[in-house]
Scaffold this motif. Structure first.
Motif, mmCIF file in Angstrom:
data_model
loop_
_atom_site.group_PDB
_atom_site.id
_atom_site.type_symbol
_atom_site.label_atom_id
_atom_site.label_comp_id
_atom_site.label_asym_id
_atom_site.label_seq_id
_atom_site.Cartn_x
_atom_site.Cartn_y
_atom_site.Cartn_z
ATOM 1 N N VAL A 164 -1.741 3.381 -1.788
ATOM 2 C CA VAL A 164 -3.410 3.536 -1.775
ATOM 3 C C VAL A 164 -3.475 4.151 -0.942
ATOM 4 O O VAL A 164 -4.402 4.375 -0.321
ATOM 5 C CB VAL A 164 -3.666 2.027 -1.499
ATOM 6 C CG1 VAL A 164 -3.912 1.201 -3.108
ATOM 7 C CG2 VAL A 164 -3.998 1.267 -0.551
ATOM 8 N N LEU A 175 -4.847 5.175 -5.458
ATOM 9 C CA LEU A 175 -6.213 4.150 -5.461
ATOM 10 C C LEU A 175 -6.057 3.672 -7.175
ATOM 11 O O LEU A 175 -5.865 2.862 -7.415
ATOM 12 C CB LEU A 175 -7.156 4.275 -4.560
ATOM 13 C CG LEU A 175 -7.532 2.499 -4.466
ATOM 14 C CD1 LEU A 175 -7.446 2.173 -2.962
ATOM 15 C CD2 LEU A 175 -9.166 2.583 -4.739
ATOM 16 N N VAL A 183 -3.467 -6.287 -1.146
ATOM 17 C CA VAL A 183 -3.548 -5.130 -0.844
ATOM 18 C C VAL A 183 -3.493 -4.701 0.585
ATOM 19 O O VAL A 183 -3.675 -5.103 1.285
ATOM 20 C CB VAL A 183 -4.572 -3.760 -1.059
ATOM 21 C CG1 VAL A 183 -5.515 -4.094 -0.494
ATOM 22 C CG2 VAL A 183 -4.815 -1.983 -1.505
ATOM 23 N N MET A 240 -5.432 1.822 4.245
ATOM 24 C CA MET A 240 -4.760 2.996 3.202
ATOM 25 C C MET A 240 -4.255 3.573 4.582
ATOM 26 O O MET A 240 -4.159 3.345 5.584
ATOM 27 C CB MET A 240 -5.736 4.151 2.927
ATOM 28 C CG MET A 240 -6.638 3.621 1.613
ATOM 29 S SD MET A 240 -8.366 4.296 1.887
ATOM 30 C CE MET A 240 -7.864 5.600 1.118
ATOM 31 N N THR A 243 -4.828 4.534 8.321
ATOM 32 C CA THR A 243 -5.804 3.999 8.744
ATOM 33 C C THR A 243 -5.324 2.803 10.070
ATOM 34 O O THR A 243 -6.192 2.764 10.761
ATOM 35 C CB THR A 243 -6.316 3.470 7.367
ATOM 36 O OG1 THR A 243 -6.711 4.296 6.650
ATOM 37 C CG2 THR A 243 -7.888 2.737 8.039
ATOM 38 N N GLU A 282 -8.466 -3.354 5.417
ATOM 39 C CA GLU A 282 -8.017 -3.809 4.751
ATOM 40 C C GLU A 282 -8.993 -4.172 4.029
ATOM 41 O O GLU A 282 -9.232 -4.270 2.514
ATOM 42 C CB GLU A 282 -7.195 -4.858 4.563
ATOM 43 C CG GLU A 282 -5.582 -4.576 4.693
ATOM 44 C CD GLU A 282 -4.919 -3.475 6.123
ATOM 45 O OE1 GLU A 282 -5.849 -3.200 6.941
ATOM 46 O OE2 GLU A 282 -3.844 -3.528 5.939
ATOM 47 N N SER A 314 -9.839 -0.802 1.925
ATOM 48 C CA SER A 314 -9.036 -0.334 0.256
ATOM 49 C C SER A 314 -9.373 -1.867 -0.682
ATOM 50 O O SER A 314 -9.416 -1.477 -1.374
ATOM 51 C CB SER A 314 -7.371 0.001 0.721
ATOM 52 O OG SER A 314 -6.999 -1.399 2.155
ATOM 53 N N LEU A 362 -10.638 -1.136 -4.647
ATOM 54 C CA LEU A 362 -9.776 -1.004 -5.148
ATOM 55 C C LEU A 362 -10.730 -1.610 -6.561
ATOM 56 O O LEU A 362 -10.677 -2.039 -7.474
ATOM 57 C CB LEU A 362 -8.360 -1.545 -4.953
ATOM 58 C CG LEU A 362 -7.263 -2.208 -5.915
ATOM 59 C CD1 LEU A 362 -7.174 -0.493 -6.633
ATOM 60 C CD2 LEU A 362 -6.057 -2.964 -5.000
#
Ligand code: ASP
Ligand code: MG
Length: 414
Positions: free
Chosen positions: A12, A18, A39, A42, A45, A73, A76, A80
């Motif tokens: 991602v 993503l 997930v 990214m 990060t 997290e 993302s 997502l």
């Protein structure tokens, strides 16, 4: 069928990737499965957040650091969910705490104590795709947010798969599976089709970065089949399964290496009962992760004790022991950060003698000096100078014929 899919930071890494992940999830959902996605942040990060924290405080308070790191997290997971909705499938994201990931209170490397995924079950019942933020949980005791240690999203995924009794936990990553050695070091390294939990545990613990160790422990303890595969193609990856499900037993499965540890030597330790206990209790109380330990033969009632710790914990370890030298009655603490650990792993070692001897011989022919040795029933590890790690891994990998070339040759000869 309940499928848990975990996507790592590279999968991602940007908005385009993503969106590709979103498509893959939607395909799984449309095939009729209940899908729970875990997930990671990214790519990059988490490191950036750690850097920023270090800029404002050389030793950031652990509680605050954990809250900060969970932000990666959250970004993302929500993006997502949005990307999935854009493809016409309903999705709902949850933080670790919302998903019922209950941990102990050890910030930065919390252990999962329980998983109570009621909200996840409800959302699945509504037909939604569920996205869960990896790497994080909440302590029932302090109600503070915790993180599970670097790479912790793997553990979130397998723990959730266990709690939901999922049929499979798919770990999507940027490689095709688990290899006989790091392909960047050993171009001939081969992807393994299957691996027993115990072997994967050893490989992960000895530096193979593809799965967090605790995720494999969870898998083994709860019998969750783990499928490590690429997020960039549809090919089968590596299945991590119980030993009894291994079709054929290779003697050796792979070589792992780790350059993240440092060697600490306490010099001139009095050789009497209780001294080692005192040293290592102090380290344990400070949550320092001691790995390999070697004590020398003593002379004149004194000995040297060497051990390895993660480089990030070496300062803490030396400060702690340095401050106690007098109490311990030792002379000095010496640190050598320039070490590497090379480990050979295989369930067949149990029944095949002479594996260690062959490994040491291969190392000596490559001109590599061994500083420390440790073994388990299915592993032999050595500590060496980190300048020689590439040579050492290649030599051992070749000695045991683990490469793709070796197999072709064998078939050709047969
Ligand atoms: N984002 C966290 C890390 O970089 C957790 C993970 O990726 O699994 O370590
Ligand atoms: Mg990872």
């Amino acid at each position: 069928m309940i499928v848990v899919q975990k996507f790592g930071g590279t999968s991602v890494g940007d908005v385009e990737r993503l969106q590709r992940v979103a498509q893959r999830i939607v395909d799984t959902r449309r095939a009729g499965h209940d899908v729970v996605v875990v997930v990671s942040a990214m790519g990059g990060t988490t490191d950036e957040l750690v850097d920023m924290a270090a800029q404002v405080n050389r030793r950031p308070p652990q509680r605050e650091l954990d809250i900060l790191l969970t932000a990666g997290e959250r970004i993302s997971m929500s993006l997502l969910a949005m990307a999935i909705e854009a493809l016409g499938v309903r999705a709902r994201s949850f933080t670790g705490s919302q998903a019922g990931i209950i941990t102990d209170t050890v910030h930065g490397k919390a252990r999962i104590l329980a998983v109570t995924p009621e909200r996840v079950r409800d959302a699945l019942g509504d037909g939604d795709v569920v996205i869960v933020a990896g790497f994080q949980g909440v302590s029932r005791e302090t109600h503070d947010i915790t993180t599970l240690g670097r790479g912790g999203s793997d553990t979130t995924a397998v723990a959730l798969a266990a709690a939901l009794e999922a049929d499979v936990c798919e770990i999507y990553t940027d490689v095709d599976g688990v290899y006989t050695a790091d392909p960047r070091l050993v171009p001939a390294a081969r992807k393994l089709d299957r691996l027993a939990y115990e072997e994967m545990l050893e490989l992960a613990a000895q530096g193979a970065k593809v799965l967090q160790v605790r995720s494999v422990e969870f898998g083994r303890n709860h019998g969750v089949p783990i499928h490590v595969r690429s997020s960039f193609n549809g090919s089968e990856g590596t299945w991590v399964v119980p030993q009894e499900d291994m079709v054929e037993d290779a003697i050796i499965s792979g070589v792992a290496h780790d350059t993240s540890e440092a060697k600490v030597t306490v010099v001139g330790v009095p050789d009497r009962p209780g001294v080692a206990a005192g040293m290592f209790t102090a380290l344990a109380d400070a949550s320092v992760n001691v790995d390999m330990i070697v004590q020398n033969v003593s002379s004149d009632g004194r000995t040297d004790i060497s051990f390895t710790v993660p480089r990030g914990e070496v300062e803490q370890a030396t400060e702690l022991l340095g401050g106690r030298l007098e109490g311990i009655g030792a002379a000095d603490v010496i640190v050598n950060p320039a070490v590497a650990k090379v480990s050979l792993v295989g369930a067949g070692m149990k029944t095949h003698p002479g594996v260690a001897a062959r490994m040491f011989d291969a190392l000596s022919r490559a001109g590599v000096n061994i500083q420390m040795i440790s073994t388990s029933t299915i592993r032999v590890s050595v500590i060496i100078d980190d300048a020689h790690v590439d040579d050492a891994v290649r030599a051992v990998h070749a000695e045991f014929g683990l490469g793709a070339d070796a197999i072709v040759e064998e078939q050709g000869a047969g």
